[in-house]
Structure formats: structure tokens, C-alpha cells
Scaffold this motif. Structure first.
Motif: not given
Length: 77
Positions: A57-63
Motif C-alpha cells: 500500500p501507499a498513500f499521497g501526502d498533499g499538504h
């Protein structure tokens, strides 16, 4: 009757679940629907052969940091 139709099944490699390994993963509606033998029991629109590869799994951290973004836009960052 339980709906076991999914969009994609990933199989033929190692699937990391975050807590252990399994051999297959089924996705429905953009979310993990089933893993392992339960995933293989699903009817899929597409089956992806991992060819011995590794899936995790992966996730994108847009901040953003607003002050730094403002300084960069002014050419001072």
C-alpha cells in the motif's frame, strides 16, 4: 447472496498488507475488498499478474506550508 465482483485482482507475487504477507488482493471501488484466498474467490474485470513482484500500500501526502508558499511565490523562498 454476497457480492464478490471486483474490478481488479492482483496475484502471482507477494502482497504486503501492512501486518503480514499474502498472495492476492482484490480491489473494488478503489478500496481493498479482500486478501488471500478470499480475493481469489472473487470474480474480477481484470487480473494483474505480479510476475513474482511485490505489491504494497501507499498513500499521497498533499499538504502545504502557507507562509513558505507565499515567500516562494514572491521569489524569496
Amino acid at each position: 447472496m454476497i457480492d464478490t465482483s471486483v474490478e481488479v485482482i492482483f496475484t502471482g507475487g507477494v502482497v504486503w498488507t501492512g501486518t503480514g504477507r499474502t498472495s492476492a488482493l482484490a480491489v473494488r471501488g478503489g478500496r481493498v475488498h479482500a486478501v488471500g484466498a478470499a480475493a481469489l474467490a472473487c470474480a474480477a474485470d481484470e487480473v494483474v499478474d505480479l510476475a513474482g513482484g511485490f505489491l504494497m500500500p501507499a498513500f499521497g501526502d498533499g499538504h502545504a506550508h502557507p507562509v513558505l508558499g507565499g515567500l516562494e511565490r514572491q521569489g524569496r523562498g
